[in-house]
Write a protein that holds these residues in place. Structure first.
Motif, PDB file in Angstrom:
ATOM      1  N   SER B 144      43.076  54.798  45.752  1.00 60.34           N
ATOM      2  CA  SER B 144      42.031  55.642  45.175  1.00 60.34           C
ATOM      3  C   SER B 144      42.455  57.111  45.212  1.00 60.34           C
ATOM      4  O   SER B 144      42.093  57.896  44.342  1.00 60.34           O
ATOM      5  N   HIS B 183      30.794  58.854  36.760  1.00 59.17           N
ATOM      6  CA  HIS B 183      30.565  57.598  37.468  1.00 59.17           C
ATOM      7  C   HIS B 183      31.818  57.156  38.212  1.00 59.17           C
ATOM      8  O   HIS B 183      31.794  56.776  39.382  1.00 59.17           O
ATOM      9  N   LEU B 187      32.468  56.650  42.193  1.00 60.59           N
ATOM     10  CA  LEU B 187      32.962  55.386  42.718  1.00 60.59           C
ATOM     11  C   LEU B 187      34.176  55.593  43.621  1.00 60.59           C
ATOM     12  O   LEU B 187      34.264  55.034  44.720  1.00 60.59           O
ATOM     13  N   ASP B 190      33.237  57.003  46.866  1.00 57.27           N
ATOM     14  CA  ASP B 190      32.602  55.980  47.698  1.00 57.27           C
ATOM     15  C   ASP B 190      33.633  55.024  48.291  1.00 57.27           C
ATOM     16  O   ASP B 190      33.589  54.696  49.475  1.00 57.27           O
ATOM     17  N   ILE B 191      34.558  54.613  47.444  1.00 57.79           N
ATOM     18  CA  ILE B 191      35.575  53.675  47.920  1.00 57.79           C
ATOM     19  C   ILE B 191      36.397  54.319  49.024  1.00 57.79           C
ATOM     20  O   ILE B 191      36.715  53.709  50.033  1.00 57.79           O
ATOM     21  N   GLU B 321      24.050  50.680  37.327  1.00 57.60           N
ATOM     22  CA  GLU B 321      25.266  51.446  37.513  1.00 57.60           C
ATOM     23  C   GLU B 321      25.620  51.566  39.000  1.00 57.60           C
ATOM     24  O   GLU B 321      24.735  51.694  39.839  1.00 57.60           O
ATOM     25  N   GLY B 322      26.904  51.493  39.281  1.00 58.02           N
ATOM     26  CA  GLY B 322      27.329  51.633  40.668  1.00 58.02           C
ATOM     27  C   GLY B 322      27.822  50.309  41.206  1.00 58.02           C
ATOM     28  O   GLY B 322      27.390  49.254  40.771  1.00 58.02           O
ATOM     29  N   ALA B 323      28.729  50.404  42.126  1.00 59.75           N
ATOM     30  CA  ALA B 323      29.339  49.180  42.638  1.00 59.75           C
ATOM     31  C   ALA B 323      28.622  48.663  43.868  1.00 59.75           C
ATOM     32  O   ALA B 323      29.020  47.691  44.478  1.00 59.75           O
TER      33      ALA B 323
END
Lengths: 158, 510
Positions: B144, B183, B187, B190-191, B321-323
């Protein structure tokens, strides 16, 4: 004579070889089971193997001396999936060789079905282990070959 | 009464069999107590074990005992001790049936060996899992990280594209592109958070901060986010909670905003609320309960555990939306704080997430009045003169612009200029004298850390030396180190703590 730590699959190897069967259920061997199988080692030439399946030990040193009497060949089995059974393999093999000098010895890593081939080789190299055979009593892989090889060794030996 | 001889008959003889064989292995005599061995048999045909009789002839002692020999003869199985004694012209075999004894030993050994093997396997399994987990997290983290650079380029180019001549359709596509970029960026962050937490790389940094202003910042942010929507945002906190507490402000903010964003995501109308209540105060410790509730769709009971696992939402149909990393980050961060998040929910009515944290608060600060005049605070730090300073604010995000503008203007210490594009900074700096630059990092066209480098490499002293304070949402240690290396004097992370920001500015002015 089949030697090795407990739970490495000594009994399973013999059962696969003698009866061509396998059970996943672990059954501890107490004392010694003796079975017999005649192996063809050449055209019109066979060897009668009397196989002593010894109870597994924590320490090779603890094997009862009486069992070793009249032994013509030794198979030393370890379990490739449990480091405790091969961590001191070279030391164990030296003890066996001291107890039974000049007795042919075949070193077997069993349960190869539990490992990925490449990783297994790395594992063996890392632990400085030279196994003559990598077998699986479960799939039967190399079991007959291993015992036949031993029979041929004994035939040449006697 | 039976005689001893009879007892011996009864208890021993039944279990002991005597067999006499000649030196060729032929059975001469057998008392056939339990094994079907008959005179005339060749002993090695009875059972392969008996082939070992030959080795007795080789021993010096002339006798040997084999323990625990399994003998299956004529369909019957026994576990025996077998003694072989060389009597010169014949051999005596004494076979002792100890089946019962060995069977009980077998059971003990079985239990023992199984438990040893099992514990070995558990240790191995754990090692393997840990190894895999470590590999996975390192991989994700590096991966990432690598993705961030190309993403920055995409964002810059999208911004350039937006400014070019576009027809309606193209401009809609660019809007969509921007949305997707935002977005994707979220992500990635967050990851990275998840993998940092999981690999133990995320370390909490405890500092004294103003909890009330953090809550007000949140109220401001979510107030404006919900403005013009059928959702109302409410903030409610117990007036007895300490204003200043010691903790990781950024992470507490991250936890609360993740919960609030989650609430927003699943609420069509009604309200979302943040409530902070006081559980207890003892010595200099305070236990607070934070609760985020919404009037959204709710969570089925059987899923209330799964929502805290990473990527849960990816498995769902009709996902939003969002993982689904937000809640898993909340769980991870609270884990680091020794706390846990709980959820109460009713389908169709809404959900409520809450957690308790125990934090330290400084007693002397706590005795201050709850609401402190900003001006008063400022005076503590303000340089003696009444001189006003010129600040260049480089920031493209409108909401951040607004917050910074307002807070800086309030102090009455600064004149503020604004630039919202990385490409325009150098020109502005060359043409105007600034006392300090507040530099966002993620900027259109040229990122803030690179502008900093350019300024530091500038040939004129007065430009080259302008203090630059980085303002960034990138909260990873390695990022901060990189920015400082590029020449920033200090880095302040979003969300801003007013005092921290002001302190950094004042320090750089001296």
């Amino acid at each position: 004579m089949i030697l090795g730590h407990f739970g490495v699959g000594k009994t399973s190897l013999i059962r696969r070889f003698v009866e061509n069967s396998f059970s996943d259920k672990y059954q501890v061997t107490i004392g010694v089971h003796i079975s017999k199988k005649v192996v063809e080692v050449g055209p019109e030439e066979s060897v009668s193997l009397i196989i002593w399946d010894l109870e597994g030990t924590d320490e090779v040193q603890m094997i009862r001396q009486a069992y070793l009497l009249g032994t013509h060949g030794v198979v030393f089995v370890f379990d490739i999936s449990r480091p405790s059974t091969f961590q001191d393999l070279n030391r164990d093999l030296r003890i066996v060789a001291d107890k039974m000098p000049e007795t042919p010895l075949v070193v077997v890593g069993n349960k190869k079905d539990l490992a990925i081939e490449d990783e297994l080789q790395i594992l063996l190299d890392d632990n400085d282990i030279k196994a003559d055979y990598l077998t699986s009593a479960k799939t039967g892989d190399d079991v007959n070959e291993m015992f036949t090889h031993l029979a041929m060794l004994l035939n040449g030996h006697s | 009464m039976a005689t001893l001889k009879q007892y011996r008959e009864q208890y021993i003889s039944r279990n002991v069999q005597f067999v006499v064989i000649d030196l060729d292995g032929r059975v001469l005599e057998s008392d056939r107590v339990f094994l079907a061995i008959n005179p005339g048999d060749f002993i090695y045909d009875v059972h392969p074990f008996f082939a070992s009789y030959a080795s007795i002839l080789e021993t010096k002692e002339g006798s040997v005992t084999y323990n625990g020999v399994h003998l299956g003869v004529a369909g019957q199985n026994f576990i025996t001790d077998v003694g072989m004694i060389n009597k010169g012209n014949h051999i005596l075999l004494v076979i002792n049936d100890l089946t019962e004894h060995y069977t009980s030993l077998q059971k003990i050994a079985q239990a023992r060996n199984e438990s040893i093997i099992n514990s070995e396997l558990v240790v191995l399994k754990n090692l393997e899992l840990e190894e895999r987990e470590r590999f996975k997290n390192t991989f994700i983290r590096n991966f990432s990280h690598e993705l961030r650079n190309p993403l920055t380029s995409i964002v810059s180019i999208t911004n350039l594209l937006e400014k070019s001549q576009l027809d309606r359709e193209q401009s809609q596509m660019v809007d969509f592109l921007k949305e997707s970029n935002a977005h994707l960026k979220l992500l990635l962050e967050d990851i990275m958070s998840i993998s940092m937490i999981a690999s133990g790389k995320l370390i909490l940094r405890h500092k004294v901060f103003n909890l009330i202003s953090l809550l007000e910042l949140i109220a401001f942010t979510y107030g404006s986010k919900t403005k013009g929507t059928p959702i109302r945002f409410d903030l409610d906190y117990d007036r007895r909670i300490p204003e200043y507490i010691e903790g990781d402000r950024i992470r507490i903010f991250q936890i609360l905003t993740n919960l609030l964003d989650n609430a927003l995501k699943f609420t069509e109308e009604g309200s979302i609320a943040l409530k902070v209540s006081l559980n207890q105060k003892r010595a200099n410790k305070v236990s607070l309960r934070f609760e985020v509730s919404d009037t959204g769709i709710g969570i089925p009971l059987e899923k209330t555990k799964a929502i805290f696992e990473s990527f849960t939402q990816l498995e769902e149909e009709g996902k939003k939306e969002g993982a689904g990393l937000g809640l898993s980050i909340v769980k991870g961060l609270l884990g680091l704080m020794g706390s846990e998040v709980y959820v109460r929910s009713e389908l169709g009515k809404g959900s409520s997430f809450y957690f308790d944290v125990t934090l330290t608060y400084a007693l002397d600060l706590a005795s201050k009045p709850l609401k402190k005049n900003k001006k008063e605070l400022l005076d503590l730090r303000k340089p003696k003169s009444n001189k006003k300073y010129r600040v260049l604010l480089v920031e493209d995000d409108e909401r951040t612009q607004m917050v910074l503008f307002k807070t800086l203007m309030d102090t009455d210490m600064f004149y503020i200029d604004l630039v919202n594009d990385g490409a325009l900074v150098l020109e502005t700096v060359i043409n105007n004298p600034y006392d300090v630059i507040l530099m966002d990092v993620d900027l259109p066209n040229v990122p803030g850390d690179q502008i900093t480098r350019l300024i530091r490499d500038f040939p004129f002293k007065d430009i080259k030396k302008i203090p630059i304070i980085g303002v960034t949402a990138n909260v990873f240690e390695e990022d901060m180190d990189a920015y400082l290396k590029m020449g920033m004097n200090a880095v302040v992370t979003k969300p801003f703590d007013f005092n921290e920001l002001l302190e950094a500015i004042v320090k750089s002015l001296r």
